[in-house]
Design a protein around this motif. Structure first.
Motif, PDB file in Angstrom:
ATOM      1  N   ASP B  80      27.653 -22.093  -9.013  1.00 38.91           N
ATOM      2  CA  ASP B  80      26.402 -22.862  -9.066  1.00 38.91           C
ATOM      3  C   ASP B  80      25.214 -21.951  -8.766  1.00 38.91           C
ATOM      4  O   ASP B  80      24.179 -22.000  -9.441  1.00 38.91           O
ATOM      5  N   LEU B 121      23.106 -28.960 -12.897  1.00 41.35           N
ATOM      6  CA  LEU B 121      23.237 -30.374 -12.535  1.00 41.35           C
ATOM      7  C   LEU B 121      24.606 -30.893 -12.912  1.00 41.35           C
ATOM      8  O   LEU B 121      25.260 -31.616 -12.151  1.00 41.35           O
ATOM      9  N   VAL B 124      27.155 -29.721 -10.401  1.00 42.61           N
ATOM     10  CA  VAL B 124      27.062 -30.393  -9.100  1.00 42.61           C
ATOM     11  C   VAL B 124      27.574 -31.816  -9.197  1.00 42.61           C
ATOM     12  O   VAL B 124      28.360 -32.272  -8.360  1.00 42.61           O
ATOM     13  N   THR B 125      27.153 -32.543 -10.225  1.00 40.75           N
ATOM     14  CA  THR B 125      27.624 -33.928 -10.338  1.00 40.75           C
ATOM     15  C   THR B 125      29.124 -33.950 -10.545  1.00 40.75           C
ATOM     16  O   THR B 125      29.814 -34.828 -10.009  1.00 40.75           O
ATOM     17  N   HIS B 154      18.710 -32.253  -3.050  1.00 38.34           N
ATOM     18  CA  HIS B 154      18.395 -31.028  -3.776  1.00 38.34           C
ATOM     19  C   HIS B 154      18.591 -31.235  -5.276  1.00 38.34           C
ATOM     20  O   HIS B 154      17.761 -30.848  -6.100  1.00 38.34           O
ATOM     21  N   ALA B 155      19.672 -31.905  -5.632  1.00 41.47           N
ATOM     22  CA  ALA B 155      19.946 -32.133  -7.051  1.00 41.47           C
ATOM     23  C   ALA B 155      18.835 -32.968  -7.687  1.00 41.47           C
ATOM     24  O   ALA B 155      18.450 -32.742  -8.837  1.00 41.47           O
ATOM     25  N   ILE B 158      16.155 -30.856  -8.750  1.00 39.52           N
ATOM     26  CA  ILE B 158      16.457 -30.159 -10.001  1.00 39.52           C
ATOM     27  C   ILE B 158      16.187 -31.085 -11.184  1.00 39.52           C
ATOM     28  O   ILE B 158      15.642 -30.654 -12.212  1.00 39.52           O
ATOM     29  N   TRP B 199      18.340 -23.797  -2.009  1.00 35.22           N
ATOM     30  CA  TRP B 199      19.757 -23.685  -2.339  1.00 35.22           C
ATOM     31  C   TRP B 199      20.444 -22.631  -1.469  1.00 35.22           C
ATOM     32  O   TRP B 199      21.598 -22.794  -1.080  1.00 35.22           O
TER      33      TRP B 199
END
Ligand code: HEM
Ligand SMILES: [Cu+2]
Lengths: 678, 213, 320
Positions: B80, B121, B124-125, B154-155, B158, B199
């Protein structure tokens, strides 16, 4: 959905149902009728005078910092009235409900308000007074005065300014709506954990409180960004830091506090929201939650917040006292240092709001000492004001009376604050009415400064002075009310009476509680005088018209343009040569308002987008309170869309042609020369 | 001694009013300054969240580390990191192109940055979904509540950044380098770099901490 | 208005002054009548603190009034509009608060250690002369106080009985929300928190009855969440313990789970329990930490009269 809820829920209406409307409660029904009649009267008047388009064009969509400031002040006044009614209810309930034999009405065992109701009244009173009365009034006055004092034509971000206002207004509307749809939180203005978790506060009250608070926090943060950028970036040529008017300094320090502390408040509330909506465990007693975390986060904001409120009030006093002492402020540099010292120290004291949570004695000692440190710069300010009057020529006009009242209230509030800082004593009365009396001294100090500031700057904004006779009655009855309410409250503090009681079990306290009610009667009379004050002033407005410098002994840039201030503030941007520029120019015989060969002026254009965003945020929060997910999602989507679309707008500016400027300037001069002046 | 007495000037020769549109302050500078102030508020939000992280980790005691170790995959997080940093780098190139005034350069930089942002993204998801499906959810305990909140907050930034980049592509296409577009591009750079900085903290405290005992 | 009404109104009008000056009726002013070791120490420091501050505040107020009056317009004070700075005065106005705060800080820290709830200097400095302490476990529910005497294995609801002249050590916890434990004439506040255990200590000087209550907002029943503190002689205390141990009601963990349900203590139901399962306080802390909650019903006291009827019916039905 998401978490287990007591009571019904359905996908269309969420938790909303007819039961949410408290039609069985005569007090609320009465309030509703009053609100409806008032609303109808206003709407009727708007239609009758065909004022709708005017209001929309000139006020709702405005990005003019003065008009936004005026709207902030109006919002603050309306909410001040609401908060005052809450105070009346609290005082009358406590005066009635003393001892086991006191009678009860309307479903209450004693008095006329059940815990369910008085809990809401307390919470609403506190939140409204701090967040929706004092804050908008102060922000409003800063909005009006700061750009004028630094010789700017507008704020750094006029659009953001309007947005901040409409978010605050939406939040206030949400609090008002909770009167008639659902209910409000039942604890206290600052929130209690884990009491505000779902199992102990299963209704929508806490959600109303949380979202209204959150929305206003966002609004205030935007306002602070704007004011800081304005002060840093928009000062007139020649205005160095040490030539800045003291109120502008106060605004800068106070907004630095807001900028850094409000985000922490947002986090503390958001985590509570996650607990209530998703069932996380931030503040729960069990499962690895930490309820003290909330207290820490909240008061890390909460204490700086009280200084956020008081620093502008100090700034106002520092403007009014020199003007009416006909003298320069004593110790300008010290005042600046003191403001920033207060702001800085205020970050390191929050734990004094929970000295009783059984921290190590060393920890309590540390915070006790830091809290007392705040007393030093505060004391310095008091002395400086006194030495400003020393060797001056003090005129007791209304603004000065208010400023002096504020000074004496500061002595009492400061001393009792220092008593609270003495942790061992605080153990005895924390959560007691002594603390309540302490901060009311402080908050009344703020209110006094605000009234003084309104009297002081009103002629600048509206072009006529407020009359003085009824205003003095208003002043003196406020003094009386304050004495009669708060002397007994301090005594009850020493009695060990605690806060937020619905019923007072100790019968010996009854006399004090009754005396406080007399004080409230004085306040009610004062309110009457206030209305008379406004009415007479408005009636005689033509008689009381004033020129650029209505008080004769003013000192700063804001008095170097016409009253009322034209949309563009200054036909020419002034060049600054000294601290107290206007006093300097008067001294040197240069007090003319430069009036030949005008030029085009660029100004931002009005826009309806902030109103729209305010309305959408209101709907969004309403949907979240009642857990109507589809509506929330729709509103959120619309908010994002509107923001994006607005960023594509091309024409956000407009030009005021030189001819128009010349016309306005000439009209202002002629108005003064005309014989209508009383 | 007041400031008003020590500056003696001749009335005739003193400039009292500025002619010309003096309101033309440094507009670009004002815009960016305000954005820095906004970034400061966001930094305070993160500071408060990390403080909460510290408190709740302390609550969980030693178990916090083992929880992190068993929940998060540091290697995946490393991947990531690379993607996010590459995105920031691409945006940096866009800004270099902006200095040169090259529209295509800026556009290519931003498009690459956007694509990398979307990939980030997505990863992360994916991670989160995987965890949720295994029953590792924020509702389990206070410590996991804050861990997931940090990651998701944080996401969300983004997401905002990606949306903003798309908007900028459109505005650039429509208007070219007007002052509005330029200051927004500069602000977006501040924003995007800031996400990378945050991050780093996340990576260290959330993803790596479990590994270093 | 009737004559009595007018008289009453007059009285109410003048009352703040009378109340301030007369000092006649001290009853009800709990903090000014300390009756325990800790509260007396607090009171002592409170007087010092206030005295020192008044030494500054009163002259300052007088100075302000003098300046206002002496330099009023047309009052004949000399007028020096440009005078705005003096190093001497600046030094004094920073110096006075600085010194005062220094002195007060010293006193404050001393006082904090003297009344530290976990180990009050005022008690520990007496060493063994203070006597063998009595332990009491306090559990705050919504909205009652349960006092457990772990050594004696008895418990009492909303009534705390202690021997005078003996140190009493409390361990406190709460089942649901945060309360604040205070007996104003004996000892100040300490937070009582769910899932956590706090401590407090006091000594009552003389026998007598003192009011205690919860100070932190804990919900609808807060106003009624008070308890009676009875300080008795050692002999009387021993007798009370004996009598209580003979009481038929007992409290096991399971009983407690029922007892802890929300209850508005309007008609204080001052029960005693002759036997208490040991370790109850620790059990409650553990339970709460692992997520146990006793929910509050929705809109519980919207109509309190009605709710009280319901509650009484439940009591009859043996729900508590
Ligand atoms: C000399 C300066 C001050 C000192 C030393 C001081 C000290 C304190 C302390 C120690 C407390 C906590 C008391 C307790 O909860 O047990 C407190 C409460 C409070 N103070 Fe001050 N204070 C000062 C100035 C102010 C100012 C300027 C304001 C407001 C504008 C203010 C507003 C408040 C409020 C609102 C609370 C109580 C909040 C609540 O519990 O609802 N104080 N103060
Ligand atoms: Cu504070």
């Amino acid at each position: 959905m998401f978490v287990h809820l007591q009571g019904p829920w359905n996908p269309v209406w969420g938790r909303l149902s007819l039961q949410a409307i408290p039609y069985q409660n005569p007090i609320l029904v009465g309030t509703f009728l009053f609100a409806m009649i008032a609303a109808l009267a206003i709407v009727g008047a708007v239609f009758y005078f065909r004022a709708g388009p005017y209001l929309w064009r000139e006020w709702f969509t405005t990005v003019d910092h003065k008009k936004i400031g005026v709207m902030y002040c109006l919002l603050g006044l309306v909410m001040l009235f609401r908060g005052f009614i809450d105070a009346l209810m609290i005082r009358s309930q406590q005066a009635m409900a003393v001892g086991p034999h006191s009678p009860g009405y309307l479903g209450a065992l004693h008095g006329y308000l059940t815990p369910f109701h008085i809990g809401q009244v307390y919470t609403a009173h506190g939140l409204i007074m701090v967040v929706f009365a004092a804050t908008p009034l102060l922000v409003g006055i800063m909005n009006i005065v700061v750009p004028l004092q630094i010789g700017a034509r507008d704020m750094a971000y006029p659009y953001l300014n309007a947005l901040g206002f409409w978010l605050t207004a939406a939040a206030a509307a949400l609090v008002m709506l909770s009167l008639f749809v659902g209910n409000f939180a039942h604890g206290g203005w600052y929130g209690f954990l884990p009491y505000f978790e779902l199992p102990y506060s299963p209704g929508v009250g806490v959600d109303y409180w949380m979202w209204a608070f959150q929305l206003s926090a966002i609004g205030t943060t935007m306002g602070s960004i704007n004011l800081i950028a304005t002060i840093v970036k928009m000062r007139a040529p020649g205005m160095t830091w040490m030539r800045m008017p003291i109120f502008t300094w106060a605004s800068l320090s106070t907004n630095l506090i807001a900028l850094t502390s409000f985000p922490v408040l947002m986090v503390s509330l958001a985590l509570l929201g996650l607990d209530r909506y998703f069932g996380t465990h931030f503040y729960t007693a069990g499962q690895g939650g930490n309820l003290m975390l909330y207290n820490d986060l909240f008061w890390v904001w909460g204490h700086p917040e009280v200084y956020f409120l008081i620093l502008p009030a100090f700034g106002m006093m520092s403007e009014i006292i020199p003007t009416f002492s006909e003298k320069t402020l004593f110790g300008y540099a010290t005042m600046v240092v003191a403001s920033f010292a207060i702001g800085g120290v205020s970050w390191g004291v929050w734990l004094h709001h929970f000295f009783t949570m059984a921290a190590e004695p060393s920890v309590n000692s540390f915070y006790s000492v830091t809290t007392m440190l705040v007393g030093i710069p505060t004391g310095v300010k008091v002395f400086n004001w006194i030495f400003t009057m020393y060797r001056g020529r003090v005129r007791f006009e209304l603004p000065m009376l208010w400023a002096l009242l504020a000074l004496f209230l500061l002595l009492v509030g400061g001393m009792t604050g220092m008593m609270n800082a003495f942790a061992a004593s605080d153990y005895m009365w924390h959560n007691g009415v002594f603390v309540v009396a302490h901060f009311h001294m402080m908050v009344l100090l703020i209110a006094s400064s605000i009234f003084g500031a309104v009297e002081y700057w009103f002629p600048k904004v509206f072009g006529f002075k407020l009359e003085q006779r009824w205003g003095k009655w208003f002043f003196w009855f406020m003094v009386l009310g304050t004495a009669w309410v708060f002397v007994p409250m301090f005594i009850l503090g020493f009695a060990g009476m605690t806060r937020r009681l619905d019923y007072v079990p100790v019968t010996q306290w009854a006399p004090y509680l009754r005396v406080m009610l007399v004080g409230m009667a004085f306040y009610v009379v004062a309110l009457g005088f206030f209305v008379a004050h406004l009415y007479v002033s408005l009636r005689d407005r033509m008689k009381n018209r004033v020129g650029a410098d209505p008080w004769g002994t003013t000192r700063n840039l804001e008095w170097m343009t016409h009253s009322p201030v034209p949309a563009y503030n200054f036909a020419f941007i002034p060049r600054v040569h000294a601290r107290d520029e206007w006093a300097w120019r008067k001294e040197h015989g240069m007090a003319n308002l430069g009036n030949e060969s005008f030029e085009d002026i660029h100004m931002p254009r009005n826009t309806g987008v902030p109103v729209l965003l305010g309305a959408l945020s209101f709907a969004l929060c309403f949907a979240l309170v009642w857990r109507i997910w589809w509506l929330a999602a729709a509103c959120l989507g619309l908010v994002v869309l509107v923001i994006i679309l607005r960023s594509f707008a091309r024409k956000t500016d407009e030009v005021i042609p030189a001819t128009t400027v010349a016309g306005v300037e000439r009209a202002a001069q002629d108005a003064l020369a005309s014989p209508a002046r009383g | 001694m007041s400031a008003s007495t020590n500056t003696r000037m001749q009335p005739g020769s003193t400039v009292l009013w500025e002619k010309g549109d003096a309101a033309g302050h440094d507009a670009l500078g004002t815009r960016t300054f305000g954005f820095w102030l906004y970034m400061l508020t966001d930094a305070m939000v993160y500071a408060a969240l990390f403080a909460a992280f510290g408190v709740l980790a302390h609550n969980a005691g030693l178990t916090s580390k083992s929880m992190l170790a068993s929940v998060f995959d540091a290697q995946a997080a490393y991947r990531d990191t690379i993607v996010l940093f590459a995105s920031v780098l691409a945006y940096g190139y866009a800004m270099v192109a902006l200095k040169k005034g090259s529209r295509t350069g800026v556009a290519i930089g931003i498009i690459v940055a956007t694509i990398l942002g979307v990939i980030f993204l997505n990863m992360v998801t994916g991670d989160l979904e995987h965890l949720f499906s295994q029953g590792v959810v924020p509702q389990l305990n206070g410590f996991l509540s804050i861990v997931f909140t940090l990651v998701i907050y944080h996401a969300l930034h983004i997401v905002v950044g990606v949306l903003w980049m798309l908007v900028m592509l459109m505005q650039m296409g429509r208007d070219g380098f007007t002052s509005n577009v330029v200051y927004r591009l500069i602000n977006l750079r501040i924003f995007w770099h800031f996400q990378a900085v945050i991050w780093v903290f996340l990576f260290v405290f959330v993803y790596l901490q479990g590994k270093v005992i | 208005m009737s004559k009595r009404g007018i008289k009453g109104a007059l009285k109410a009008l003048c009352a703040p002054l009378l109340l301030m000056l007369s000092g006649c009726s001290k009853s009800g002013l709990f903090l000014l009548e300390p009756k325990g070791l800790i509260s007396q120490v607090t009171y002592h420091y409170f007087n010092l603190d206030v005295g020192i501050m008044l030494l500054i505040i009163i002259p300052t107020a007088l100075l302000a009034i003098w300046a206002m009056w002496r330099y009023r317009k047309g009052g004949g004070g000399d007028y020096r509009p440009e005078w705005s700075h003096s190093y001497l005065i600046e030094a004094i106005v920073w110096g006075i608060p600085l010194i005062t705060v220094g002195v007060l800080s010293y006193l404050s820290i001393k006082a904090i250690y003297q009344v530290n709830p976990y180990n009050p200097g005022a008690i520990s400095s007496k060493g063994t002369a203070a006597g063998k302490p009595l332990d009491v476990d306090v559990i705050a529910t919504d909205w009652r106080w349960l006092f457990i005497y772990p050594k004696q294995k008895i418990a009492s609801v909303d009534r705390l009985v202690i021997p005078a002249g003996v140190p009493v050590r409390f361990r406190l916890t709460s089942t649901s929300v945060v309360n604040d434990f205070i007996i104003p004439q004996l000892v100040g506040m300490i937070d009582v928190m769910p899932g956590m255990r706090t401590k407090q200590a006091l000594v009552a000087d003389k026998t007598g009855q003192y009011v205690g209550y919860s100070a932190d907002y804990s919900g609808a029943g807060l106003s009624w969440m008070n308890f009676e503190t009875k300080a008795v002689t050692k002999a009387q205390f021993a007798a009370w313990v004996k009598k209580t141990q003979a009481a038929p009601q007992t409290m096991t963990y399971a009983d407690f789970n029922r007892f802890a349900k929300p209850y508005l203590a309007v008609h204080h139901h001052r029960m005693v329990f002759g036997r208490v399962q040991s370790g109850l306080l620790d059990y409650v802390v553990r339970e709460v930490m692992s997520g146990k909650v006793w929910r509050t019903p929705m809109a519980m006291t919207e109509n309190m009269v009605r709710y009280m009827k319901k509650q009484q019916a439940n009591v009859k039905a043996g729900e508590y």
